[in-house]
Design a protein around this motif. Sequence first.
Motif, PDB file in Angstrom:
ATOM      1  N   SER A  44       0.854  -1.189   0.000  1.00  0.00           N
ATOM      2  CA  SER A  44       0.000   0.000   0.000  1.00  0.00           C
ATOM      3  C   SER A  44       0.887   1.235   0.000  1.00  0.00           C
ATOM      4  O   SER A  44       1.945   1.266   0.610  1.00  0.00           O
ATOM      5  N   HIS A  45       0.440   2.248  -0.716  1.00  0.00           N
ATOM      6  CA  HIS A  45       1.194   3.485  -0.857  1.00  0.00           C
ATOM      7  C   HIS A  45       0.271   4.670  -0.566  1.00  0.00           C
ATOM      8  O   HIS A  45      -0.898   4.669  -0.967  1.00  0.00           O
ATOM      9  N   GLY A  46       0.784   5.672   0.140  1.00  0.00           N
ATOM     10  CA  GLY A  46       0.030   6.886   0.385  1.00  0.00           C
ATOM     11  C   GLY A  46      -0.868   6.846   1.611  1.00  0.00           C
ATOM     12  O   GLY A  46      -1.647   7.753   1.834  1.00  0.00           O
ATOM     13  N   PHE A  47      -0.785   5.788   2.390  1.00  0.00           N
ATOM     14  CA  PHE A  47      -1.589   5.664   3.596  1.00  0.00           C
ATOM     15  C   PHE A  47      -0.738   5.973   4.816  1.00  0.00           C
ATOM     16  O   PHE A  47       0.476   5.770   4.799  1.00  0.00           O
ATOM     17  N   THR A  48      -1.372   6.439   5.890  1.00  0.00           N
ATOM     18  CA  THR A  48      -0.670   6.630   7.154  1.00  0.00           C
ATOM     19  C   THR A  48      -1.402   5.849   8.239  1.00  0.00           C
ATOM     20  O   THR A  48      -2.607   5.590   8.135  1.00  0.00           O
ATOM     21  N   GLY A  49      -0.660   5.478   9.258  1.00  0.00           N
ATOM     22  CA  GLY A  49      -1.254   4.763  10.376  1.00  0.00           C
ATOM     23  C   GLY A  49      -1.873   3.447   9.928  1.00  0.00           C
ATOM     24  O   GLY A  49      -1.413   2.801   8.992  1.00  0.00           O
ATOM     25  N   ASN A  50      -2.931   3.068  10.604  1.00  0.00           N
ATOM     26  CA  ASN A  50      -3.585   1.792  10.356  1.00  0.00           C
ATOM     27  C   ASN A  50      -4.468   1.811   9.102  1.00  0.00           C
ATOM     28  O   ASN A  50      -5.049   0.800   8.735  1.00  0.00           O
ATOM     29  N   ASP A  51      -4.559   2.952   8.426  1.00  0.00           N
ATOM     30  CA  ASP A  51      -5.403   3.057   7.227  1.00  0.00           C
ATOM     31  C   ASP A  51      -4.999   2.055   6.150  1.00  0.00           C
ATOM     32  O   ASP A  51      -5.844   1.560   5.402  1.00  0.00           O
ATOM     33  N   CYS A  52      -3.719   1.728   6.066  1.00  0.00           N
ATOM     34  CA  CYS A  52      -3.264   0.776   5.046  1.00  0.00           C
ATOM     35  C   CYS A  52      -3.852  -0.609   5.302  1.00  0.00           C
ATOM     36  O   CYS A  52      -4.274  -1.291   4.371  1.00  0.00           O
ATOM     37  N   ARG A  53      -3.896  -1.006   6.564  1.00  0.00           N
ATOM     38  CA  ARG A  53      -4.476  -2.318   6.900  1.00  0.00           C
ATOM     39  C   ARG A  53      -5.966  -2.342   6.601  1.00  0.00           C
ATOM     40  O   ARG A  53      -6.486  -3.324   6.078  1.00  0.00           O
ATOM     41  N   THR A  54      -6.649  -1.266   6.939  1.00  0.00           N
ATOM     42  CA  THR A  54      -8.082  -1.185   6.691  1.00  0.00           C
ATOM     43  C   THR A  54      -8.374  -1.257   5.195  1.00  0.00           C
ATOM     44  O   THR A  54      -9.272  -1.987   4.763  1.00  0.00           O
ATOM     45  N   ALA A  55      -7.607  -0.536   4.403  1.00  0.00           N
ATOM     46  CA  ALA A  55      -7.834  -0.479   2.955  1.00  0.00           C
ATOM     47  C   ALA A  55      -7.527  -1.807   2.262  1.00  0.00           C
ATOM     48  O   ALA A  55      -8.179  -2.160   1.273  1.00  0.00           O
ATOM     49  N   SER A  56      -6.558  -2.544   2.751  1.00  0.00           N
ATOM     50  CA  SER A  56      -6.141  -3.777   2.066  1.00  0.00           C
ATOM     51  C   SER A  56      -6.706  -5.049   2.702  1.00  0.00           C
ATOM     52  O   SER A  56      -6.453  -6.141   2.201  1.00  0.00           O
ATOM     53  N   ARG A  57      -7.492  -4.912   3.746  1.00  0.00           N
ATOM     54  CA  ARG A  57      -8.011  -6.085   4.468  1.00  0.00           C
ATOM     55  C   ARG A  57      -8.754  -7.051   3.545  1.00  0.00           C
ATOM     56  O   ARG A  57      -8.547  -8.264   3.601  1.00  0.00           O
ATOM     57  N   PHE A  58      -9.607  -6.521   2.670  1.00  0.00           N
ATOM     58  CA  PHE A  58     -10.390  -7.406   1.801  1.00  0.00           C
ATOM     59  C   PHE A  58      -9.494  -8.211   0.858  1.00  0.00           C
ATOM     60  O   PHE A  58      -9.783  -9.366   0.543  1.00  0.00           O
ATOM     61  N   LEU A  59      -8.398  -7.631   0.421  1.00  0.00           N
ATOM     62  CA  LEU A  59      -7.458  -8.347  -0.450  1.00  0.00           C
ATOM     63  C   LEU A  59      -6.716  -9.427   0.323  1.00  0.00           C
ATOM     64  O   LEU A  59      -6.524 -10.535  -0.172  1.00  0.00           O
ATOM     65  N   GLU A  60      -6.301  -9.107   1.539  1.00  0.00           N
ATOM     66  CA  GLU A  60      -5.613 -10.089   2.368  1.00  0.00           C
ATOM     67  C   GLU A  60      -6.515 -11.286   2.645  1.00  0.00           C
ATOM     68  O   GLU A  60      -6.069 -12.430   2.592  1.00  0.00           O
ATOM     69  N   GLN A  61      -7.784 -11.032   2.912  1.00  0.00           N
ATOM     70  CA  GLN A  61      -8.727 -12.124   3.158  1.00  0.00           C
ATOM     71  C   GLN A  61      -8.924 -12.958   1.901  1.00  0.00           C
ATOM     72  O   GLN A  61      -9.004 -14.182   1.965  1.00  0.00           O
ATOM     73  N   ALA A  62      -8.995 -12.317   0.746  1.00  0.00           N
ATOM     74  CA  ALA A  62      -9.203 -13.030  -0.510  1.00  0.00           C
ATOM     75  C   ALA A  62      -7.996 -13.884  -0.901  1.00  0.00           C
ATOM     76  O   ALA A  62      -8.154 -14.965  -1.468  1.00  0.00           O
ATOM     77  N   LEU A  63      -6.797 -13.400  -0.587  1.00  0.00           N
ATOM     78  CA  LEU A  63      -5.578 -14.114  -0.991  1.00  0.00           C
ATOM     79  C   LEU A  63      -5.177 -15.216  -0.018  1.00  0.00           C
ATOM     80  O   LEU A  63      -4.336 -16.039  -0.330  1.00  0.00           O
ATOM     81  N   GLY A  64      -5.745 -15.222   1.175  1.00  0.00           N
ATOM     82  CA  GLY A  64      -5.441 -16.290   2.130  1.00  0.00           C
ATOM     83  C   GLY A  64      -4.571 -15.824   3.272  1.00  0.00           C
ATOM     84  O   GLY A  64      -4.347 -14.634   3.481  1.00  0.00           O
ATOM     85  N   LYS A  65      -4.055 -16.787   4.005  1.00  0.00           N
ATOM     86  CA  LYS A  65      -3.285 -16.530   5.217  1.00  0.00           C
ATOM     87  C   LYS A  65      -2.015 -15.728   4.935  1.00  0.00           C
ATOM     88  O   LYS A  65      -1.258 -16.034   4.010  1.00  0.00           O
ATOM     89  N   SER A  66      -1.794 -14.714   5.755  1.00  0.00           N
ATOM     90  CA  SER A  66      -0.579 -13.900   5.640  1.00  0.00           C
ATOM     91  C   SER A  66       0.575 -14.606   6.348  1.00  0.00           C
ATOM     92  O   SER A  66       0.411 -15.129   7.444  1.00  0.00           O
ATOM     93  N   THR A  67       1.740 -14.606   5.709  1.00  0.00           N
ATOM     94  CA  THR A  67       2.908 -15.250   6.322  1.00  0.00           C
ATOM     95  C   THR A  67       3.873 -14.253   6.930  1.00  0.00           C
ATOM     96  O   THR A  67       4.692 -14.616   7.762  1.00  0.00           O
ATOM     97  N   SER A  68       3.791 -12.982   6.517  1.00  0.00           N
ATOM     98  CA  SER A  68       4.662 -11.960   7.089  1.00  0.00           C
ATOM     99  C   SER A  68       4.084 -10.582   6.809  1.00  0.00           C
ATOM    100  O   SER A  68       3.206 -10.421   5.965  1.00  0.00           O
TER     101      SER A  68
END
Length: 64
Positions: free
Chosen positions: A19-43
């Motif tokens: 993610s680019h251009g986000f500050t704080g926890n906003d990056c996690r909020t914005a990309s959460r749906f993609l992380e869930q769709a792609l599966g378990k995060s390893t790092s």
Amino acid sequence: MKQTIEIIIAPDGQSRIESHGFTGNDCRTASRFLEQALGKSTSEQLKPEFHQSPSEEKHLQEGR
């Protein structure tokens, strides 16, 4: 700065979300749906922007 989310898929099938251009926890909020769709995060690697508050980002953009 424009907010974007980039998905990188390597030839071996490994995927990475940047993610680019986000500050704080906003990056996690914005990309959460993609992380869930792609599966378990390893790092996770946090950029310096993660530790900035939105007001700090505004001052940086204004050149103060």
